[in-house]
Design a protein around this motif. Structure first.
Motif, PDB file in Angstrom:
ATOM      1  N   ILE A   1       8.777   3.721  -9.091  1.00 14.42           N
ATOM      2  CA  ILE A   1       7.911   3.501  -7.934  1.00 14.42           C
ATOM      3  C   ILE A   1       8.377   4.405  -6.804  1.00 14.42           C
ATOM      4  O   ILE A   1       9.573   4.517  -6.553  1.00 14.42           O
ATOM      5  CB  ILE A   1       7.969   2.033  -7.475  1.00 14.42           C
ATOM      6  N   SER A   2       7.417   5.078  -6.154  1.00 16.28           N
ATOM      7  CA  SER A   2       7.767   5.889  -5.001  1.00 16.28           C
ATOM      8  C   SER A   2       7.221   5.231  -3.749  1.00 16.28           C
ATOM      9  O   SER A   2       6.065   4.863  -3.704  1.00 16.28           O
ATOM     10  CB  SER A   2       7.144   7.275  -5.110  1.00 16.28           C
ATOM     11  N   GLY A   3       8.058   5.104  -2.779  1.00 12.01           N
ATOM     12  CA  GLY A   3       7.607   4.556  -1.507  1.00 12.01           C
ATOM     13  C   GLY A   3       8.072   5.460  -0.404  1.00 12.01           C
ATOM     14  O   GLY A   3       7.876   6.660  -0.471  1.00 12.01           O
TER      15      GLY A   3
ATOM     16  N   GLU B   1       0.861  -1.164   0.000  1.00 10.69           N
ATOM     17  CA  GLU B   1       0.000   0.000   0.000  1.00 10.69           C
ATOM     18  C   GLU B   1       0.895   1.211   0.000  1.00 10.69           C
ATOM     19  O   GLU B   1       2.099   1.108   0.181  1.00 10.69           O
ATOM     20  CB  GLU B   1      -0.901   0.006   1.235  1.00 10.69           C
ATOM     21  N   GLN B   2       0.293   2.375  -0.231  1.00 11.63           N
ATOM     22  CA  GLN B   2       1.005   3.634  -0.099  1.00 11.63           C
ATOM     23  C   GLN B   2       2.207   3.747  -1.025  1.00 11.63           C
ATOM     24  O   GLN B   2       3.294   4.109  -0.609  1.00 11.63           O
ATOM     25  CB  GLN B   2       1.455   3.825   1.359  1.00 11.63           C
ATOM     26  N   ILE B   3       2.024   3.385  -2.272  1.00 13.12           N
ATOM     27  CA  ILE B   3       3.071   3.652  -3.246  1.00 13.12           C
ATOM     28  C   ILE B   3       2.433   4.239  -4.498  1.00 13.12           C
ATOM     29  O   ILE B   3       1.233   4.142  -4.692  1.00 13.12           O
ATOM     30  CB  ILE B   3       3.860   2.375  -3.650  1.00 13.12           C
ATOM     31  N   THR B   4       3.218   4.846  -5.347  1.00 11.60           N
ATOM     32  CA  THR B   4       2.689   5.346  -6.610  1.00 11.60           C
ATOM     33  C   THR B   4       3.594   4.878  -7.744  1.00 11.60           C
ATOM     34  O   THR B   4       4.758   4.560  -7.525  1.00 11.60           O
ATOM     35  CB  THR B   4       2.654   6.885  -6.665  1.00 11.60           C
TER      36      THR B   4
END
Lengths: 462, 411
Positions: free
Chosen positions: B408-410, B367-370
């Motif tokens: 991907i951003s985390g 969860e919480q990635i773009t």
């Protein structure tokens, strides 16, 4: 809009099999829209939406039916079908209706009906805005300028004897500018609107706003990609409030609370946000896009404090779900049209002014992002998880705004963000939007002053 | 008021008021929907409504208007509004009234079985779905959505060039949601059935699948691995656009959901960076839907599409084939003619490669990635396509796609 005797017959028929309550909603909505692409009228449409909805409460459930066939036999037949879905025989007798016409007594009223304005005048206004957007910079390659208005006459009648009528006049315009390079396009836009007639445009300068749309598009075209990671994010006033609306506001609607489908269930009186946060939903602000005189159950609207200094104070309540959670209506029951059963919805929602200064918020941020304009996003209402794009963002280094960046997204959970708000300034502004939910799309405002979230996950490239 | 009678009166006035050509478009719909909450009927709605839209050529330009009040008294307003709109529309917007085609294909869009389903049966189906959701696992705390609805509609088009066409269609769908809770973490799942053949409907399997989906998301941690990426985007789509729709195969769905649920538990954290991305079919359909406007001729002509002047050039990986098939059997948007009365035909939009088969990638929930990238670059870089083409209720469908490297951003 309907004969008193026929209304009485419909309500009597609808409650003839044991329903506790019946309600009639009638609407006549005179609508018009015009769209210009690159300064030329591409689309012009107008017409009338018209229909009746019948809603019944029976032992905690709702039954809803609508039609636009106003033939007496058809209306009574629909009322009969609605009654069939309820239980045994018991009749409600309505003695008389208490008639109130909010066109005359409401505080929200219109000066110039927009359908009295020549369409050529509206086209000229939009053309000027489009020209203004183009002339801002050579990089602007396309513009879109649109206008719409609606004159919605409503009548709400119920088995408790309520008979309320009102006229809601709204108008909105939108200017978008597209800036292009060889390979990329970036868009900037502004969309002002109000619960007002054509007088709204006396104090709204579309040409200036069009320049702002172009400035944003050009700025983003030249921007580098946004870095990613967890960092402090400063969210500017106005449309920045969309995060509260989506990630928290929907969870405060009584429909979610009654269904235990919200992180705010059972938390009234508890701390749900940083003490810097006071959040309000106000339907009474004069002329605001999300304002109303009465809601769609005929209840006079109010200003509702949702969160006060971090403590949860209230939900947004209507009569139906209010009964389930034992709370009184806050005048928040709304629907797009007679085609939808109404549910509690937001009106003009905002985070109230704090005491921090804008300059101090930026100056005290070492390494982060400044989100000047927020874009669209999506939210899981049950968990409050959200993602939003940032239309215009900047890098902040050592307390200074350094350079614009594009492609930024913010992701997180509403609940956590509320707790992580550590600075709130005093430049509250509202911004117009259209909110979609189970009772359709309704006009709402989001709003806030500039604020800072101490940490939030920023998505970007690199 | 009878629509043909209304047409006669409307056309008479249009002619008198100086319109050279004109057209009436009428559509009506009926729908019935039941929702269940905690074993009881929560909502029941039923509707019957219709509306007309009028368009006509006045001084060489087309003007439009609409109205939901179908009676003689509204004809003057329809004519007045259309005339006003014709007067301001740009000269460039050349539009014509269509005289009709010689031949129209016959396709099945109306199903007697659906028309005959009674309210009682719909309520029973919902109760079964809700039960299946709640009984699936002790971590399922609530069935937050459970409904079944059917709708039908008719369309009628007539114009001054002699065209007169009508069609009718119907459709049924059901959906259910599940909320799973573990260690103060809440996740939701949703499942939808939409279709034409009611015999395919299996309430229990739908309920179970919704629960599986919610459970599968439990234990997801912030910041993503490759597979996490897929899950995150997918979950976003289910909530935003709605649902999971396909020709209903209960067994397959159940098995697949179980696999997903198992694979998703115990996700690990991974830093931001470039990762190989696989989009599952539902997820890629969602992404594809956002960019479909680029294929519309109007957007291309007006410069709003990046495909302008790209006809007959390579715009995507040679693996990609895109087709538009309005005559598809049991298609969500199948129709023999469009809203102007033009006969529809199947066509290829991008025709460049062959569909290959690739399946079975293990995933971890995140969860919480773009994910970030440029859609058009991505289309060119697509590495592989699976054989699991699946349609959403929008009528748009794609298989799962291996898209190559994306950001991907985390944390």
């Amino acid at each position: 809009m309907i004969d008193k005797n026929l209304a009485n017959e419909i309500l009597t028929e609808a409650t003839s099999k044991g329903a506790d309550f019946a309600e009639i909603f009638i609407e006549n909505n005179d609508k018009s829209s015009i769209t210009l692409i690159n300064g030329k009228v591409e689309n012009a449409l107008s017409g009338i939406d018209f229909g009746i909805g019948i809603r019944v409460f029976c032992k905690g459930k709702t039954i809803y039916a609508y039609t636009n066939d106003f033939d007496r036999a058809n209306l009574l037949n629909i009322a009969k079908e609605v009654a069939k879905a309820t239980g045994n025989n018991r009749k409600i007798t309505i003695l008389d209706f208490d008639k109130k016409d909010y066109k005359k007594i409401g505080i929200q009223s219109t000066k110039i009906l927009p359908n009295s304005i020549e369409k050529t005048k509206i086209v000229e206004m939009l053309k000027n805005a489009s020209n203004s957007a183009f002339s801002y910079d050579k990089l602007i390659t396309e513009t879109s300028a649109s206008y719409s208005h609606s004159i919605q006459n409503i009548c709400i009648i119920n088995s408790k004897g309520l008979w309320a009528e009102d006229e809601r006049v709204r108008t909105r315009s939108s200017i978008s500018s597209v800036a292009s390079s060889e390979t990329e396009k970036q868009t900037g836009s502004v969309s002002p609107g109000a619960l007002m007639g054509f007088e709204f445009y006396n104090n709204t300068n579309l040409e200036e706003l069009a320049k702002e749309a172009s400035r944003s598009a050009v700025t983003m075209l030249k921007a580098k990609y946004c870095p990613s990671g967890k960092m402090p994010v400063i969210i500017e006033n106005g449309f920045g409030g969309v995060i509260f609306h989506e990630a928290c506001g929907h969870g405060l609607e009584a429909i979610s609370i009654a269904k235990e489908d919200s992180v705010f269930c059972g938390k009234i009186g508890q701390k749900v946000a940083s003490e810097k946060v006071t959040a309000i939903d106000d339907g009474t602000i004069l002329g605001k896009w999300g304002s109303i005189n009465i809601d769609n159950e005929g209840t006079e609207t109010q200003k509702t404090v949702l969160i006060e200094n971090g403590i949860l104070k209230s939900y947004l309540v209507d009569n139906f779900y209010g009964e389930k959670i034992n709370m009184k209506s806050t005048g928040s029951c709304r629907r797009e049209s007679y085609k939808y059963a109404p549910v509690p919805r937001m009106r003009n929602t905002y985070i109230a002014n704090g005491t921090d200064k804008k300059e101090d918020i930026i100056a005290s941020t070492e390494n982060g992002i400044y989100a000047k304009y927020m874009g669209g996003g999506s939210v899981n209402p049950a968990t409050g998880e959200f993602n939003f794009s940032v239309r215009e963002a900047y890098i902040i280094k050592n307390g200074k705004i350094i350079e614009p960046v594009r492609g930024a997204t913010l992701i997180g959970k509403g609940e956590e963000v509320l707790k992580d708000i550590d600075m709130v300034s005093d430049n509250l502004e509202h911004a117009e939007g259209v909110c979609g939910a189970s009772s359709g799309s309704v006009p709402t405002c989001v709003g806030q002053p500039m604020l800072r979230v101490s940490k939030i996950t920023v998505g970007g490239r690199g | 008021m009878d629509i043909k009678n209304f047409k006669e009166k409307l056309f008479e006035m249009a002619k008198k008021e100086g319109f050279s050509e004109y057209e009436l478009f009428y559509s009506n719909g009926k729908s019935l929907k039941v929702s269940i909450f905690k074993g009881e009927l929560e909502k029941f709605s039923n509707s019957k409504s219709g509306g007309v839209s009028f368009r006509g050529i006045f001084n060489g330009k087309m003007g439009y208007s609409f109205c939901e009040k179908i009676d003689e008294n509204t004809i003057p307003a329809l004519i007045k509004y259309a005339k006003e709109n014709a007067q301001i529309i740009s000269e460039d917007e050349k539009e014509e009234i269509y005289k009709g085609d010689k031949e129209y294909k016959t396709i099945k869009t109306f199903y007697e079985d659906i028309e005959n389903i009674q309210v009682d049966e719909m309520i029973k189906n919902c109760l079964e779905m809700e039960k299946a959701v709640l009984e699936y696992d002790s971590r399922i705390v609530s069935c937050n959505n459970c409904a079944m609805a059917k709708s039908s509609g008719e369309t009628y088009i007539a114009n001054s060039k002699g065209l007169e066409l009508s069609k009718k269609g119907n459709f049924i769908f059901a959906y259910t949601g599940a909320l799973a809770k573990e260690n103060e973490e809440t996740k939701s799942g949703m499942e939808l059935f939409g279709g034409f053949d009611i015999k395919d409907f299996d309430a229990k399997k739908i309920g179970q699948k919704a629960s599986q989906k919610a459970l599968a998301c439990l234990g997801a941690k912030s910041v993503g691995a490759l597979a996490k990426e897929n899950e995150e985007t997918k979950s976003g789509m289910e909530l935003f656009g709605g649902f999971d729709i396909k020709d209903f195969d209960a067994k397959k769905i159940g098995q697949k959901a179980s696999q997903k649920a198992l694979a998703c538990l115990g996700a690990k954290s991974v830093p931001s960076g470039k990762y190989n991305i696989v989009f599952e079919n539902e997820c890629f359909t969602d992404l594809f839907s956002c960019f479909i406007g680029n294929f519309y001729a109007e957007n291309v002509q007006k410069g709003f599409s990046l495909f302008k002047d790209k006809l007959n050039t390579q715009i995507a990986s040679n693996l990609i084939n895109i087709a538009d098939e309005p005559l598809m059997e049991n298609g969500y948007n199948s129709t023999a003619f469009d809203s102007e009365g033009v006969a529809c035909y199947n066509k290829n939009i991008i025709e460049n490669g062959i569909l290959t088969t690739e399946n079975g990638i293990l995933t971890t929930p995140v969860e919480q990635i773009t994910i970030a990238g440029n859609y058009f670059e991505m289309l060119k870089n697509i590495k592989e396509l699976a054989n699991d083409l699946k349609f959403a209720t929008s009528g748009i469908g794609t298989p799962s796609v291996f898209a190559g490297k994306l950001d991907i951003s985390g944390e």
